[in-house]
Design a protein around this motif. Structure first.
Motif, short mmCIF file in Angstrom:
data_model
loop_
_atom_site.label_atom_id
_atom_site.label_comp_id
_atom_site.label_asym_id
_atom_site.label_seq_id
_atom_site.Cartn_x
_atom_site.Cartn_y
_atom_site.Cartn_z
N GLY A 510 -26.11 -66.20 5.78
CA GLY A 510 -26.69 -65.91 4.49
C GLY A 510 -27.42 -64.57 4.44
N ALA A 511 -27.75 -64.16 3.20
CA ALA A 511 -28.38 -62.86 2.97
C ALA A 511 -29.79 -62.78 3.51
CB ALA A 511 -28.38 -62.55 1.47
N GLN A 512 -30.40 -63.90 3.81
CA GLN A 512 -31.78 -63.87 4.33
C GLN A 512 -31.86 -63.18 5.69
OE1 GLN A 512 -29.96 -66.57 3.89
NE2 GLN A 512 -30.02 -67.94 5.69
N ASN A 513 -30.72 -63.00 6.34
CA ASN A 513 -30.70 -62.34 7.64
C ASN A 513 -30.34 -60.86 7.53
OD1 ASN A 513 -31.19 -64.82 9.05
ND2 ASN A 513 -29.03 -65.35 8.78
N ALA A 514 -30.39 -60.30 6.31
CA ALA A 514 -29.90 -58.94 6.08
C ALA A 514 -30.56 -57.92 6.99
CB ALA A 514 -30.09 -58.56 4.62
N GLY A 515 -31.89 -58.00 7.18
CA GLY A 515 -32.58 -57.02 8.01
C GLY A 515 -32.07 -57.00 9.43
N GLN A 516 -31.94 -58.19 10.03
CA GLN A 516 -31.48 -58.27 11.41
C GLN A 516 -30.01 -57.84 11.52
OE1 GLN A 516 -32.15 -62.11 13.17
NE2 GLN A 516 -31.57 -61.44 15.23
N VAL A 517 -29.20 -58.21 10.52
CA VAL A 517 -27.78 -57.83 10.53
C VAL A 517 -27.65 -56.31 10.50
CG1 VAL A 517 -25.63 -57.87 9.19
CG2 VAL A 517 -26.97 -59.96 9.47
N ASN A 518 -28.36 -55.67 9.60
CA ASN A 518 -28.27 -54.21 9.50
C ASN A 518 -28.74 -53.51 10.78
OD1 ASN A 518 -27.16 -53.97 6.90
ND2 ASN A 518 -29.15 -54.40 5.96
N SER A 519 -29.78 -54.06 11.42
CA SER A 519 -30.27 -53.47 12.66
C SER A 519 -29.21 -53.56 13.76
CB SER A 519 -31.55 -54.19 13.09
OG SER A 519 -31.98 -53.74 14.36
N LEU A 520 -28.59 -54.72 13.89
CA LEU A 520 -27.56 -54.90 14.92
C LEU A 520 -26.36 -53.99 14.65
CD1 LEU A 520 -27.70 -58.80 15.20
CD2 LEU A 520 -28.23 -57.19 17.05
N LEU A 521 -25.95 -53.88 13.39
CA LEU A 521 -24.80 -53.05 13.06
C LEU A 521 -25.09 -51.57 13.29
CD1 LEU A 521 -23.41 -54.82 9.87
CD2 LEU A 521 -22.53 -54.93 12.21
N ALA A 522 -26.32 -51.17 13.04
CA ALA A 522 -26.68 -49.77 13.31
C ALA A 522 -26.55 -49.45 14.79
CB ALA A 522 -28.10 -49.50 12.81
N GLN A 523 -26.99 -50.39 15.64
CA GLN A 523 -26.85 -50.19 17.09
C GLN A 523 -25.38 -50.13 17.49
OE1 GLN A 523 -29.46 -52.81 19.56
NE2 GLN A 523 -30.23 -53.55 17.57
N SER A 524 -24.57 -51.01 16.88
CA SER A 524 -23.14 -51.03 17.19
C SER A 524 -22.47 -49.73 16.75
CB SER A 524 -22.48 -52.22 16.51
OG SER A 524 -21.08 -52.23 16.74
N GLU A 525 -22.79 -49.27 15.56
CA GLU A 525 -22.15 -48.06 15.05
C GLU A 525 -22.52 -46.84 15.89
OE1 GLU A 525 -23.58 -48.66 10.99
OE2 GLU A 525 -21.48 -48.57 10.33
N ALA A 526 -23.71 -46.83 16.47
CA ALA A 526 -24.10 -45.72 17.34
C ALA A 526 -23.22 -45.65 18.58
CB ALA A 526 -25.57 -45.87 17.74
N ILE A 527 -22.83 -46.84 19.10
CA ILE A 527 -21.93 -46.87 20.26
C ILE A 527 -20.52 -46.49 19.84
CG2 ILE A 527 -20.91 -48.36 22.01
CD1 ILE A 527 -23.47 -50.05 21.92
N VAL A 528 -20.08 -47.02 18.70
CA VAL A 528 -18.71 -46.78 18.24
C VAL A 528 -18.48 -45.30 17.99
CG1 VAL A 528 -17.08 -47.21 16.36
CG2 VAL A 528 -18.46 -49.08 17.26
N ALA A 529 -19.50 -44.60 17.51
CA ALA A 529 -19.36 -43.17 17.21
C ALA A 529 -18.97 -42.36 18.43
CB ALA A 529 -20.65 -42.64 16.60
N LYS A 530 -19.25 -42.87 19.63
CA LYS A 530 -18.96 -42.13 20.86
C LYS A 530 -17.69 -42.64 21.56
CE LYS A 530 -23.92 -41.31 21.60
NZ LYS A 530 -25.07 -41.52 22.50
N LEU A 531 -17.04 -43.62 20.98
CA LEU A 531 -15.85 -44.19 21.61
C LEU A 531 -14.61 -43.36 21.29
CD1 LEU A 531 -16.34 -48.00 20.83
CD2 LEU A 531 -16.64 -46.87 23.05
N PRO A 532 -13.61 -43.38 22.18
CA PRO A 532 -12.33 -42.76 21.83
C PRO A 532 -11.67 -43.50 20.66
CG PRO A 532 -12.15 -44.01 23.88
CD PRO A 532 -13.60 -43.98 23.52
#
Length: 809
Positions: A510-532
């Motif tokens: 549910g949307a009540q977890n939006a803050g934690q979801v966005n934080s986790l995705l930001a961390q993931s996207e930082a790793i993905v940006a450096k992947l081949p």
């Protein structure tokens, strides 16, 4: 048992069969003995010769009866055209009734006067009575009957023009599933006979015909027996039989019951499926079907579109158990009825556990997992969507085809973990409970290396999302992050994967977890940006998927469309994604467009995807379940705007899934949902209710009766709407309350989907004049003001109803 003794028993059975057919015509003897071994035939003839001294009547018939007996040119209203066949109980001829308006061809069974004695007359009259009594689409029916000019007894029945069941299937090279479906028609016919207190006693290939249009017809009740003792005085237990297909109790001349027909039915099934007879001689033990199939000729297997080894694999397990139970020597150990035998065949075709294997350790659980494991393939269609057709899961989108074997290996290891005797799993658990148990099992098993446990959790979590196992995936996310940190270096694509999967699990809640979801995705996207690029594309699909779920939970239509378009664009530009992954990404856009009411564009997208599907399947391994998913989604799209086309399309999809035994899958759920919507829009509300209830049953088979998935909320809501239209307001209220309870777990109080269900529930309650129950559902004025004009008007009507009741003294 020695060969001589076996031949003696067979010869005795044939001799007694001939005695039951007295007076014996020479051609009758030849017909009975034509398929017998020379030694057996010689023994029978010696017994007949020795019998001459005891009965001059037999001697007269045996030596003096005309070789080609004559028959009248006309019987009743029918001209006799030509002979069709001859047996111990008379002959069958082609009859024709000609009038100015029509021509009718029939099969006439008659017994000449010279063959009649009191016993033969009684038996023939009983047979005619049986055929008249049985009215079933898969039993050749009686048309007329009477006495001929020379003392003949006759009756005319439906002329079945076609081929025997086995030959019909072999000529068309029908695979096992299609053969079983025809066999089920025969089961229905035989069940009807048993309900009418008739035992056929001669179920064999020659007595089961199939017409040119594929209709099974059971014929020849010449040695049938009544289960009504008052009506069975015409028959004796030592009646004629076909030894190759006679049940053990028939060969032993014991009491005959419906269990005898069950044995013969199974013997016919054995030959239908394998191409060889179940019994090689009267003393042989019947070999397990799968073992026998492994030894058949390649040419026989080709007529079943398979190989001996593959056919053996198909029969191993369920079919083995079903046929072995029905072919047991002791009638008491067989199925209680033909209906029970048929129920197990239907269960096999539908992928459900069969009763013949009850008691086997973990059998029911293994069967359920085998059925659903690839139910919708690696791409699950909106498995946890919370409003109709919202978000399409792109699970496994990041997996290239070369990793498919890894997924299979993981599945096998998972099965071993779950099916251990001390695992604590229950054979009755549904798939949602199964995946939750799997997560807990893997988390506790510290004997496995962390990297292997990570792979297991990833596999289970993805499949758990497919079937809407919300509890399972919520437990898996944090553990995956922990294991990825232990097992893989910083910056590894699996570090990003674990973070994204954890975010996905939270977004589904549910949307009540939006803050934690966005934080986790930001961390993931930082790793993905450096992947081949070859690793980054798949990981970005997972990120977009998590954002899609979050947008859906928040009711953010703009974000839903934005991220689904990102998915589709990535599918078009990536050179590293598999065809399976590109298909999944494009489907996310289709469903997002549908959810935001952009149905025309959604239909164009799905039609484009359907056109590209053969090319996808050619260049990559697109699972059949995934292809079914795309076609089913197409029928759903059409159900919104092209009702006539959708009715035909969805009906076809439902029929194909039922025939394939895959109706109790997520694809079955969506096909039935589309069919229900099409019926509802065609003002066929009662039929729509039936379709929605069937859709609910398919969903329960996957998720369990207490599922809190979006699909369950969706089908309950649609069911409630149709029940309301039928003025079944109390039933509508029950369905709508369930839908509202489910969406309240994930949607905010102002979410459009939740408000829509609440409005429909309030109207069902108001229609029952339950104003006290209505009041708590009413919305505040500021919430109502934000709705469209039509919804505002409906809410105002409900408010006025409650306010009026408050002012009434």
């Amino acid at each position: 048992m020695s060969t001589d003794l076996a031949n003696d028993r067979l010869a005795l059975a044939l001799f007694r069969q001939l005695l039951e057919s007295e007076p014996i015509h020479p051609t009758t003897v030849e017909d009975v003995l034509k398929d017998s071994a020379p030694d057996v035939a010689a023994r029978v003839r010696r017994m007949l010769d020795r019998h001459l001294s005891d009965t001059q009547r037999l001697e007269k018939v045996w030596h003096d009866a005309p070789l080609e007996p004559t028959f009248p040119s006309r019987l009743g209203p029918f001209d006799i055209v030509r002979p069709l066949g001859r047996g111990g109980m008379g002959m069958v001829v082609l009859g024709r009734r000609q009038s100015s308006d029509f021509t009718q061809n029939v099969a006439i069974k008659l017994i000449p006067g010279w063959m009649l004695d009191a016993s033969q007359r009684a038996r023939f009259l009983f047979e005619r009575e049986v055929v008249a009594r049985l009215r079933h689409p898969h039993i050749a029916h009686l048309i007329d009957g009477g006495n001929g000019p020379s003392g003949e007894l006759w009756y005319a029945m439906e002329l079945v023009e076609g081929n025997t069941l086995i030959r019909y299937c072999d000529e068309r090279k029908m695979p096992l599933r299609e053969r079983l479906l025809l066999l089920l028609d025969l089961c229905d016919a035989l069940s009807h006979a048993h309900r009418s207190l008739i035992v056929h006693r001669d179920i064999k290939p020659g007595n089961v015909m199939v017409t040119s249009d594929g209709q099974v017809k059971l014929i020849d009740f010449g040695i049938a027996k009544s289960l009504d003792s008052a009506a069975s005085t015409h028959t004796r237990e030592a009646a004629p039989m076909t030894p190759q297909y006679a049940s053990p109790e028939q060969l032993r001349h014991e009491r005959i019951t419906t269990a005898s027909d069950i044995w013969q039915l199974a013997a016919l099934a054995y030959e239908l499926l394998i191409g060889v007879t179940a019994r090689t001689d009267t003393a042989a033990i019947i070999e397990r079907p799968s073992l026998r199939a492994a030894t058949i000729d390649d040419a026989v297997a080709v007529t079943r579109r398979t190989s001996p080894a593959a056919l053996a694999a198909q029969l191993r397990g369920d079919i083995d158990s079903i046929l072995q139970k029905a072919l047991r020597d002791d009638p008491q150990e067989r199925y209680d009825s033909v209906a029970a035998f048929a129920a197990d065949l239907r269960a096999y075709l539908a992928g459900r556990p069969v009763s013949a294997r009850q008691g086997e350790q973990w059998y029911a659980l293994r069967r359920a997992v085998a059925k659903h494991r690839w139910a919708v393939g690696f791409a699950a269609a909106a498995a946890v969507a919370l409003v109709s057709g919202t978000v399409v899961s792109v699970l496994f989108a990041h997996r290239a085809s070369e990793e498919a074997q890894l997924a299979t290996d993981t599945s096998e290891l998972l099965s071993k973990v779950l099916l251990a005797r001390d695992s604590g799993a229950s054979p009755t658990m549904n798939l949602s409970e199964y995946f939750t148990h799997a997560i807990d099992t893997i988390r506790r098993d510290t004997s496995l290396p962390p990297a292997r446990r990570y792979g297991l959790l990833n596999e289970v979590m993805m499949r758990g999302v497919e079937v809407g196992a919300k509890d399972a995936i919520l437990r898996a996310g944090p553990e995956m992050v922990r294991l990825a940190g232990q097992s893989f270096p910083a910056g590894d694509h699996r570090q990003a994967e674990a973070l994204t999967m954890h975010a996905l699990a939270l977004a589904i809640q549910g949307a009540q977890n939006a803050g934690q979801v966005n934080s986790l995705l930001a961390q993931s996207e930082a790793i993905v940006a450096k992947l081949p690029r070859r690793e980054a594309d798949g990981q970005m699909l997972l990120v977009y998927m998590a954002r899609l779920f979050l947008a859906n939970a928040a009711g953010d239509s703009d974000a839903l469309i934005t991220y689904s378009r990102h998915n589709a664009e990535l599918a078009r530009t990536s050179t590293t994604l598999s065809a399976q992954s590109r298909l999944n990404a494009r489907m996310s856009l289709v469903n997002a467009l549908e959810n935001t009411q952009q149905v025309d564009e959604a239909l164009r997208e799905i039609d484009s995807l359907l056109a590209d599907l053969p090319e996808y399947a050619r260049t990559d391994h697109i699972l059949e379940g995934t292809q079914e998913w795309v076609r089913t989604t197409g029928c759903q799209m059409r159900s919104r705007v092209k009702v006539a086309d959708a009715l035909q399309d969805c009906s076809r999809q439902v029929g194909e899934l039922e025939k394939a035994g895959r109706i109790d899958t997520m694809n079955g759920y969506y096909a039935l949902l589309g069919l229900g919507r099409s019926l509802a829009k065609s003002d066929r509300s009662a039929e729509a209710v039936d379709a929605y209830r069937r859709a609910e049953q398919s969903l329960v088979a996957v998720q369990g009766a207490n599922a809190t998935s979006g699909q369950m909320a969706n089908v309950k809501r649609m069911l409630g709407t149709r029940l309301y239209a039928l003025k079944r307001f109390d039933e509508a209220e029950i369905a709508q309350r369930r839908a509202l309870d489910i969406v309240a777990l994930s949607f905010a109080a102002t979410h459009p989907g939740r408000l829509g269900i609440q409005l429909e529930l309030a109207e069902s309650i108001a229609a029952q004049d339950k104003k006290d129950a209505l009041a708590p559902l009413l919305l505040a004025d500021e919430v109502v003001a934000g709705l469209d004009a039509a919804s505002q008007a409906r809410w105002k009507t409900l408010h006025a109803l409650v306010n009026t009741s408050k002012k009434t003294p």
